[in-house]
Structures are given as structure tokens and as C-alpha cells.
Design a protein around this motif. Structure first.
Motif, PDB file in Angstrom:
ATOM      1  N   LYS A  46      -5.100   0.719  -9.107  1.00 39.02           N
ATOM      2  CA  LYS A  46      -6.425   1.253  -8.819  1.00 39.02           C
ATOM      3  C   LYS A  46      -6.757   1.140  -7.494  1.00 39.02           C
ATOM      4  O   LYS A  46      -7.432   2.142  -6.737  1.00 39.02           O
ATOM      5  N   GLU A  47      -6.233   0.316  -6.518  1.00 38.06           N
ATOM      6  CA  GLU A  47      -6.498   0.368  -5.251  1.00 38.06           C
ATOM      7  C   GLU A  47      -5.954   1.525  -4.505  1.00 38.06           C
ATOM      8  O   GLU A  47      -6.338   2.155  -3.372  1.00 38.06           O
ATOM      9  N   ALA A  48      -4.651   1.749  -4.898  1.00 39.23           N
ATOM     10  CA  ALA A  48      -3.828   2.624  -4.299  1.00 39.23           C
ATOM     11  C   ALA A  48      -4.703   4.396  -4.632  1.00 39.23           C
ATOM     12  O   ALA A  48      -4.676   4.954  -3.902  1.00 39.23           O
ATOM     13  N   MET A  49      -5.061   4.432  -5.829  1.00 41.17           N
ATOM     14  CA  MET A  49      -5.682   5.374  -6.367  1.00 41.17           C
ATOM     15  C   MET A  49      -7.233   5.750  -5.431  1.00 41.17           C
ATOM     16  O   MET A  49      -7.388   6.677  -4.886  1.00 41.17           O
ATOM     17  N   LEU A  50      -7.996   4.413  -5.271  1.00 37.40           N
ATOM     18  CA  LEU A  50      -8.969   4.760  -4.433  1.00 37.40           C
ATOM     19  C   LEU A  50      -8.663   4.853  -2.924  1.00 37.40           C
ATOM     20  O   LEU A  50      -9.363   5.581  -2.265  1.00 37.40           O
ATOM     21  N   ALA A  51      -7.562   4.369  -2.516  1.00 35.10           N
ATOM     22  CA  ALA A  51      -7.027   4.844  -1.117  1.00 35.10           C
ATOM     23  C   ALA A  51      -6.971   6.202  -0.917  1.00 35.10           C
ATOM     24  O   ALA A  51      -6.870   6.583   0.156  1.00 35.10           O
ATOM     25  N   SER A  52      -6.435   6.836  -1.856  1.00 36.99           N
ATOM     26  CA  SER A  52      -6.130   8.394  -1.830  1.00 36.99           C
ATOM     27  C   SER A  52      -7.033   9.249  -1.931  1.00 36.99           C
ATOM     28  O   SER A  52      -7.025  10.394  -2.008  1.00 36.99           O
ATOM     29  N   MET A  53      -8.355   8.745  -2.114  1.00 37.19           N
ATOM     30  CA  MET A  53      -9.456   9.753  -2.376  1.00 37.19           C
ATOM     31  C   MET A  53      -9.799  10.518  -1.167  1.00 37.19           C
ATOM     32  O   MET A  53      -9.780  10.079   0.332  1.00 37.19           O
ATOM     33  N   GLU A  54     -10.051  11.816  -1.409  1.00 34.99           N
ATOM     34  CA  GLU A  54     -10.422  12.891  -0.143  1.00 34.99           C
ATOM     35  C   GLU A  54     -11.614  13.660  -0.700  1.00 34.99           C
ATOM     36  O   GLU A  54     -11.598  13.978  -1.836  1.00 34.99           O
ATOM     37  N   PRO A  55     -12.306  14.152   0.294  1.00 30.25           N
ATOM     38  CA  PRO A  55     -13.254  15.159  -0.070  1.00 30.25           C
ATOM     39  C   PRO A  55     -12.719  16.236  -0.927  1.00 30.25           C
ATOM     40  O   PRO A  55     -11.714  16.960  -0.424  1.00 30.25           O
ATOM     41  N   GLY A  56     -13.587  16.824  -2.071  1.00 33.73           N
ATOM     42  CA  GLY A  56     -12.772  17.771  -2.548  1.00 33.73           C
ATOM     43  C   GLY A  56     -12.114  17.477  -3.992  1.00 33.73           C
ATOM     44  O   GLY A  56     -11.851  18.310  -5.007  1.00 33.73           O
ATOM     45  N   ASP A  57     -11.879  16.151  -4.155  1.00 32.37           N
ATOM     46  CA  ASP A  57     -11.092  15.593  -5.204  1.00 32.37           C
ATOM     47  C   ASP A  57     -12.254  15.571  -6.359  1.00 32.37           C
ATOM     48  O   ASP A  57     -13.526  15.352  -6.302  1.00 32.37           O
ATOM     49  N   THR A  58     -11.860  15.822  -7.668  1.00 35.60           N
ATOM     50  CA  THR A  58     -12.654  15.777  -8.647  1.00 35.60           C
ATOM     51  C   THR A  58     -12.285  14.216  -9.293  1.00 35.60           C
ATOM     52  O   THR A  58     -11.303  13.744  -9.579  1.00 35.60           O
TER      53      THR A  58
END
Length: 116
Positions: A46-58
Motif C-alpha cells: 500500500k505504501e508503494a502504491m500511494l508513493a506511485s500516485m500521479e495526477p491523472g490517475d483514476t
């Protein structure tokens, strides 16, 4: 014989106390392997997922709403909901349950077309 005399006689024998300690150690290893290890693994994912967030992601929030990321800061994100571009809500990163990258959405739609 009373309970205390049974306890004293069983603890006085060296072999049985060693076996008891071995079983306790095995029990703790079992608990760690089947309870704490998967929990730590899921937390890291989950931490890796949250770190990979970028604008434009759904994203899918923990409340069950789908939206698009507009802005990502250190501990908060701004998510746009719906088609009317006016519904932008700031929320904590921890409220994000799943992320779908735009590239993943294109690949999955191509796979659906290939199956037809």
C-alpha cells in the motif's frame, strides 16, 4: 497431589521444560509467519502504491467513489469526482484504496477488443 506439587515436579525435570520452550518458540514463529508477515507485506504494498500516485490517475476511495487525481501533496490529494469538473475534494492519501494508471486502462481495453 495438589496442583502446585504437580507444577514443581514437572518443572524440576530438565527435559520437559526444554520441550516446552521449544514449543513456545515454534508457536511464536508460526504466529509471525502467518499473521504478522502478511500484514507487513500488505502495508509495504500500500505504501508503494500511494508513493506511485500521479495526477491523472483514476482512484477508488475507501468510501467506494471513483475519481481522478488532480493534485498530490505530501499527505493529501485532491480528487475530482463526476463529469462536471466542479466537484474536487481534498482527502488524505490513506483514503485511497486502489489506483489505476491511464496506461493500464488502455491495455485492458485493448485486451477486451482482442477477445471479441
Amino acid at each position: 497431589m495438589s496442583l502446585s506439587s504437580l507444577f514443581l515436579t514437572s518443572s524440576s525435570s530438565g527435559g520437559s521444560s526444554t520441550i516446552m520452550i521449544i514449543w513456545i518458540v515454534i508457536l511464536f514463529v508460526f504466529i509471525w509467519f502467518f499473521m504478522f508477515r502478511p500484514q507487513n507485506k500488505a502495508k509495504k504494498q500500500k505504501e508503494a502504491m500511494l508513493a506511485s500516485m500521479e495526477p491523472g490517475d483514476t482512484v477508488l476511495t475507501t468510501g467506494g467513489f471513483y475519481g481522478t487525481l488532480i493534485d498530490v501533496s505530501e499527505d493529501t490529494v485532491i480528487v475530482e469526482f463526476g463529469n462536471n469538473k466542479n466537484c474536487r475534494i481534498p482527502m488524505q492519501k490513506g483514503a485511497i484504496a486502489e489506483i489505476e494508471k491511464p496506461e493500464d486502462a488502455i491495455e485492458s481495453s485493448e485486451e477486451k477488443e482482442d477477445k471479441k
